[in-house]
Enzyme design. Structure first.
Site, PDB file in Angstrom:
ATOM      1  CG  ASP A 149      -1.835   1.148   1.322  1.00 19.59           C
ATOM      2  OD1 ASP A 149      -1.811   1.995   0.420  1.00 19.59           O
ATOM      3  OD2 ASP A 149      -2.604   1.220   2.291  1.00 19.59           O
ATOM      4  CG  ASP A 354      -3.384   5.042  -5.231  1.00 17.93           C
ATOM      5  OD1 ASP A 354      -2.678   4.509  -4.362  1.00 17.93           O
ATOM      6  OD2 ASP A 354      -4.620   4.910  -5.276  1.00 17.93           O
TER       7      ASP A 354
END
Length: 480
Positions: A149, A354
């Protein structure tokens, strides 16, 4: 894997390598790529992995390399592939909407908050997290499969005794079985760092001085528990006294993973805690969900371990004090099939890169210009109904293969990222009767653009937090 399945996989990798590199007879110079539709369909219905609980690792030239898998490969079943593809888009839309709301809320507080503090606390969450790719690490002597992440800071795993835990195939981490586990106390610097890492201050229990944490996510998911220190092993690299969250109460969309690895930029992130080992540098090459593809997560800055087929080009990160932990870049332009897309919005605001968002989101004006040029070049094919966030769709079920225009994204400083052939079209239906351009428009011009993971496939993306730069190079993702 059977010989037949292996042969199909090799054929696809051969085709993708030549088409994405622009060599051979599969495309027209650098302006087109070949998409082998029938080969892709056969591979989508081939062998699917039963488990991803034991990814491999190795060390090479001072770098630590972890095998990376897409979590859908670990779903144990190919049942209802079309349904899962649709659900992925719906979830992606919810995630991005929540992200945009979060960014606007932070921005609206900027003037008031900056008069009180130099850094605004953030709430990292499912809206900005990587829910797609997983690796295996060793914590306290136990193997743990965790989600990678880039949009979160605190690394955490589910722990015993657990009051509320979601199902996972691996045993829960049990601190009582580890001689190296230590609780983090309330008055420590690690406990105080929770504010910048999670948006919530550390809390002391009623019967102990242990530091308790809470991370809440935009979709209602959360993890709560005790902050601890443990011996962490990444490949052959050891990290003593690694601070992580020992989750006693966890709920959310974390799949079969045991927890989450935080690769953000705050003091509690894995990157910050290992800066003396890896120099604040990590990189990844994201694999696709199909067949038995795998990628790699590399800690350390030795570029000799990469398998890139083009030179690395770097762009500076755009400073964003309000969203310090996230990675922002200045996107300056795009080309479709070698044609420059004209729009005044390029270079006007920071784009978030991202690996948790699936589909790249563009401001409406840029998307309109990109769509128009793509349709101009990809003409003569029957249209199909749009789906969810994707409105540029085709029925390609009658074709064995199609030539598609290349898509290149340019960043400040001359860096460029060419979208791999696997990242141009999203197959809503596996029979190619509904294949959509894998780009979507934001609702409003002032929203934050996002470079999603679908367009990052088969690209080496390097994050250098010390030099504050991000690099790109073409690479056919493979752990071997």
């Amino acid at each position: 894997m059977s010989l037949c399945q292996y042969s199909i996989l090799c054929l696809l990798l051969f085709v993708l390598f030549f088409t994405s590199s622009g060599n051979g007879a599969f495309g027209h110079a650098d302006n087109e790529l070949l998409l082998p539709l029938k080969t892709l369909q056969r591979i989508q219905h081939s062998h699917y992995g039963p488990s991803c609980s034991s990814q491999k690792s190795r060390s090479e030239n001072g770098a630590t390399i972890l095998e990376m898998k897409h979590k859908d490969y670990c779903s144990r079943s190919r049942d209802d592939l079309n349904g899962r593809l649709k659900k992925q888009l719906v979830a992606d839309d919810i995630r991005v909407r929540s992200m945009q709301s979060h960014i606007k809320n932070i921005s609206s507080q900027q003037v008031e908050t900056l008069s009180q503090t130099t850094r605004i606390p953030i709430t990292s969450g499912v809206t900005m997290q990587t829910l797609n790719y997983i690796v295996t690490v060793t914590l306290g002597g136990r193997n743990m499969t965790v989600i990678v992440d880039t949009g979160s800071d605190l690394t955490w795993v589910q722990c015993q005794p657990c009051r509320l835990c979601y199902n996972q195939p691996e045993p829960l981490f049990n601190p009582s079985f580890s001689s190296s586990y230590r609780s983090v106390v309330c008055n420590s610097s690690a406990c105080q760092s929770l504010v910048s890492a999670t948006g919530n201050s550390g809390l002391c229990g009623t019967n102990s001085q242990a530091c308790n944490y809470l991370v809440s996510y935009g979709d209602g998911s959360y993890t709560k528990g005790e902050l601890g220190q443990e011996h962490l092993v990444l490949g052959n690299s050891s990290v003593d006294n690694f601070v992580f969250g020992c989750g006693r109460n966890n709920r959310g969309l974390f799949g079969l993973a045991s927890g989450l690895m935080g690769l953000g930029r705050s003091d509690l992130s894995l990157i910050s805690q290992t800066s003396n080992v890896f120099g604040g540098v990590f990189s990844y090459c994201l694999p696709s969900t199909d067949a038995e593809s795998s990628g790699s997560l590399v800690f350390g800055g030795d570029a000799s371990v990469f398998k890139n087929s083009t030179p690395i080009s770097y762009t500076k990160m755009v400073p964003n004090p309000q969203l310090f932990s996230f990675y922002f870049l200045n996107l300056t332009g795009m080309t479709i099939g070698g044609v420059v897309v004209q729009d005044s919005s390029f270079g006007q605001s920071g784009f978030l890169i991202d690996s948790g968002t699936v589909i790249t989101r563009l401001p409406p004006s840029i998307y309109k210009a990109v769509k128009a040029e793509f349709l101009k070049q990809f003409s003569g094919y029957p249209f199909a109904q749009g789906y969810s966030i994707l409105d540029t769709c085709f029925d390609l079920s009658a074709y064995e293969e199609v030539n598609i225009p290349t898509i290149k994204i340019y960043f400040d400083g001359g860096a460029e990222m060419e979208v791999d052939v696997a990242g141009v079209f999203y197959f809503v239906k596996s029979d190619a009767s509904q294949v959509c351009l894998a780009l979507a428009s934001l609702q409003y011009e002032d929203e934050t653009g996002i470079i999603g993971n679908f367009q990052q496939r088969n690209t080496r993306v390097i994050y250098d937090t010390k030099q504050s730069q991000v690099g790109f190079a073409k690479e056919t993702c493979s752990f071997m």
